[in-house]
Write a protein that holds these residues in place. Structure first.
Motif, PDB file in Angstrom:
ATOM      1  N   ILE A   5       7.946 -24.285 -23.426  1.00 14.11           N
ATOM      2  CA  ILE A   5       6.896 -24.480 -24.426  1.00 14.11           C
ATOM      3  C   ILE A   5       6.590 -25.973 -24.531  1.00 14.11           C
ATOM      4  CG2 ILE A   5       6.298 -24.238 -26.856  1.00 14.11           C
ATOM      5  CD1 ILE A   5       8.111 -21.844 -27.006  1.00 14.11           C
ATOM      6  N   THR A   8       2.529 -29.433 -27.665  1.00 14.74           N
ATOM      7  CA  THR A   8       1.329 -28.930 -28.341  1.00 14.74           C
ATOM      8  C   THR A   8       1.522 -27.475 -28.734  1.00 14.74           C
ATOM      9  OG1 THR A   8      -0.050 -30.427 -27.053  1.00 14.74           O
ATOM     10  CG2 THR A   8      -1.162 -28.575 -28.111  1.00 14.74           C
ATOM     11  N   ASP A   9       2.081 -26.687 -27.832  1.00 14.63           N
ATOM     12  CA  ASP A   9       2.371 -25.276 -28.101  1.00 14.63           C
ATOM     13  C   ASP A   9       3.346 -25.163 -29.278  1.00 14.63           C
ATOM     14  OD1 ASP A   9       2.635 -22.519 -27.910  1.00 14.63           O
ATOM     15  OD2 ASP A   9       3.251 -22.518 -25.818  1.00 14.63           O
ATOM     16  N   ARG A  13       2.628 -23.331 -32.827  1.00 13.00           N
ATOM     17  CA  ARG A  13       3.492 -22.245 -33.299  1.00 13.00           C
ATOM     18  C   ARG A  13       4.032 -22.525 -34.700  1.00 13.00           C
ATOM     19  NH1 ARG A  13       5.914 -18.792 -29.042  1.00 13.00           N
ATOM     20  NH2 ARG A  13       4.760 -19.232 -27.153  1.00 13.00           N
ATOM     21  N   TYR A  60       7.181 -15.742 -22.422  1.00 11.09           N
ATOM     22  CA  TYR A  60       6.824 -16.645 -21.331  1.00 11.09           C
ATOM     23  C   TYR A  60       7.844 -16.526 -20.192  1.00 11.09           C
ATOM     24  CZ  TYR A  60       3.337 -19.411 -24.009  1.00 11.09           C
ATOM     25  OH  TYR A  60       2.253 -19.850 -24.700  1.00 11.09           O
ATOM     26  N   SER A  67       4.046 -23.457 -20.589  1.00  2.64           N
ATOM     27  CA  SER A  67       2.952 -24.311 -21.039  1.00  2.64           C
ATOM     28  C   SER A  67       3.304 -25.789 -20.853  1.00  2.64           C
ATOM     29  CB  SER A  67       2.606 -24.030 -22.508  1.00  2.64           C
ATOM     30  OG  SER A  67       3.693 -24.299 -23.350  1.00  2.64           O
TER      31      SER A  67
END
Length: 78
Positions: A5, A8-9, A13, A60, A67
């Protein structure tokens, strides 16, 4: 388990988890939504915040998606 992750992800979240958690509490407080939504939204909020904190998303991982950029710290891709 490696991180999949991006920062930004993670921020998205945490923000989404906070909004979802607040909505869950609002339902408990009498918001005009079905009461069954409160625990459902609460669990979604906890999952979003937990995956952001740990830095790894099991979905993921199962899909082989990340990401993170290839050269970022914590990434094991070559």
């Amino acid at each position: 388990m490696s991180s999949n992750i991006s920062s930004t992800d993670q921020k998205l979240r945490v923000a989404g988890g906070a909004v979802t958690g607040a909505l869950s509490v609002a339902v408990l407080g009498g918001a005009p939504l079905p009461p069954i939504l409160s625990p459902v939204l609460g669990v979604i909020a906890l999952i979003m915040i937990a995956t952001a904190t740990v830095g790894t998303c099991p979905i993921y991982s199962a899909l082989g998606v990340s990401s993170r950029s290839r050269g970022s710290l914590g990434s094991t891709e070559k």
